[in-house]
Design a protein around this motif. Sequence first.
Motif, short mmCIF file in Angstrom:
data_model
loop_
_atom_site.label_atom_id
_atom_site.label_comp_id
_atom_site.label_asym_id
_atom_site.label_seq_id
_atom_site.Cartn_x
_atom_site.Cartn_y
_atom_site.Cartn_z
N LEU A 118 0.83 -1.21 0.00
CA LEU A 118 0.00 0.00 0.00
C LEU A 118 0.86 1.26 0.00
N ALA A 119 1.96 1.22 0.75
CA ALA A 119 2.84 2.39 0.81
C ALA A 119 3.45 2.69 -0.56
N ASN A 120 3.49 1.67 -1.41
CA ASN A 120 4.05 1.85 -2.76
C ASN A 120 2.98 1.89 -3.84
N ASP A 121 1.75 2.19 -3.40
CA ASP A 121 0.62 2.35 -4.33
C ASP A 121 0.30 1.10 -5.14
N LEU A 122 0.61 -0.05 -4.56
CA LEU A 122 0.19 -1.31 -5.19
C LEU A 122 -1.11 -1.76 -4.53
N THR A 123 -2.00 -2.33 -5.32
CA THR A 123 -3.23 -2.90 -4.76
C THR A 123 -2.97 -4.35 -4.38
N PRO A 124 -3.06 -4.68 -3.09
CA PRO A 124 -2.89 -6.08 -2.71
C PRO A 124 -4.12 -6.91 -3.10
N ILE A 125 -3.87 -8.07 -3.66
CA ILE A 125 -4.92 -9.07 -3.85
C ILE A 125 -4.63 -10.11 -2.78
N PHE A 126 -5.37 -10.02 -1.69
CA PHE A 126 -5.03 -10.75 -0.47
C PHE A 126 -5.78 -12.07 -0.43
N CYS A 127 -5.01 -13.17 -0.42
CA CYS A 127 -5.63 -14.50 -0.53
C CYS A 127 -5.86 -15.13 0.85
N ILE A 128 -7.00 -15.73 0.97
CA ILE A 128 -7.37 -16.41 2.22
C ILE A 128 -8.09 -17.70 1.84
N GLY A 129 -8.18 -18.61 2.78
CA GLY A 129 -8.91 -19.85 2.48
C GLY A 129 -8.48 -20.98 3.38
N ASP A 159 -7.20 2.67 3.86
CA ASP A 159 -6.33 1.65 3.27
C ASP A 159 -7.09 0.35 3.00
N PHE A 160 -7.96 -0.02 3.93
CA PHE A 160 -8.70 -1.27 3.72
C PHE A 160 -9.52 -1.19 2.43
N ALA A 161 -10.02 -0.02 2.16
CA ALA A 161 -10.86 0.16 0.96
C ALA A 161 -10.09 -0.11 -0.33
N LYS A 162 -8.75 -0.15 -0.25
CA LYS A 162 -7.95 -0.39 -1.46
C LYS A 162 -7.67 -1.88 -1.69
N ILE A 163 -8.06 -2.71 -0.74
CA ILE A 163 -7.72 -4.14 -0.80
C ILE A 163 -8.70 -4.91 -1.68
N VAL A 164 -8.16 -5.85 -2.44
CA VAL A 164 -9.00 -6.86 -3.12
C VAL A 164 -8.77 -8.16 -2.37
N ILE A 165 -9.84 -8.89 -2.10
CA ILE A 165 -9.70 -10.16 -1.38
C ILE A 165 -9.97 -11.31 -2.36
N ALA A 166 -9.19 -12.36 -2.22
CA ALA A 166 -9.45 -13.58 -3.01
C ALA A 166 -9.68 -14.73 -2.04
N TYR A 167 -10.89 -15.26 -2.05
CA TYR A 167 -11.18 -16.45 -1.24
C TYR A 167 -10.86 -17.67 -2.09
N GLU A 168 -9.87 -18.44 -1.63
CA GLU A 168 -9.47 -19.63 -2.37
C GLU A 168 -9.43 -20.82 -1.41
N PRO A 169 -10.50 -21.61 -1.39
CA PRO A 169 -10.43 -22.81 -0.54
C PRO A 169 -9.27 -23.68 -1.04
N VAL A 170 -8.36 -24.01 -0.14
CA VAL A 170 -7.10 -24.64 -0.57
C VAL A 170 -7.38 -25.98 -1.25
N TRP A 171 -8.44 -26.64 -0.82
CA TRP A 171 -8.80 -27.95 -1.39
C TRP A 171 -9.30 -27.84 -2.83
N ALA A 172 -9.55 -26.63 -3.28
CA ALA A 172 -10.03 -26.44 -4.65
C ALA A 172 -8.93 -25.96 -5.60
N ILE A 173 -7.76 -25.61 -5.05
CA ILE A 173 -6.71 -25.02 -5.89
C ILE A 173 -5.97 -26.10 -6.66
#
Length: 251
Positions: A118-129, A159-173
């Motif tokens: 974020l400090a470098n103006d990159l949009t994080p695509i934050f993965c969870i699952g 800052d949170f408003a800049k985040i993209v979230i990716a839900y990736e159930p690990v069993w599906a990857i």
Amino acid sequence: MRKNIVAGNWKMNNNLQEGIALATDLQAALQGKTLQCDVIIGTPFIHLATVAGTIDPRLIGVAAQNCADRASGAFTGEVSAAMVASTGAKYVILGHSERRTYYGETNAILKEKVLLALANDLTPIFCIGEVLDERNAGKHFDVVEKQVAEGLFGLSPADFAKIVIAYEPVWAIGTGKTATTEQAQEMHAFIRKIIAEKYGQSLADGVSILYGGSCNAGNAKELFANPDVDGGLIGGASLSVEKFLPIVEAF
Ligand code: PGA
């Protein structure tokens, strides 16, 4: 503002020439089309500068697949968020389950990476699952909540408003096993709910939450039709224009 996004994650595939060819072919295929989503490709580090310099950023955004958890200095082999940004890439995929599993990335480490991105103006695509055992034990909501809370809830609302979230159930990857549309919608709605509890409904409504895990031309339309599924993070099917394009066009 909530956006539909289809993001490719090439993982550790394509040498430099192959990657440039894939990006160029994808750009040619998208040219002149009216799309209902933003298109991003997540390339290995070696491709970033050339691909970002070659393709039209209005057609395709470029993402790194990782960045360092330190700003700069004596960290041999690492690539900083500032370096990623200097290539022209605008996004960085963070916390992919392969990084968490094979490279020991914890929520605490990821929190640092998110801040540097974020400090470098990159949009994080934050993965969870969750992994399969966690889902079978009924712990999937707890696991995902902990990942979001520990990785992201230290952020300011702006800052949170800049985040993209990716839900990736690990069993599906990479398994060919996709979450059902009900499982995807249920988890995406849950993620939006916990964001709303922390930051308010209007901010939560603006966050793009992508689904990942064996998303392909055959299932993308049904998955993306869910009210809380705002697109996909695509691994295997992002490695050819033929497979990726129909997913982009599923919106
Ligand atoms: P997959 O990978 O589409 O090959 O399952 C998705 C991902 O890991 O981002």
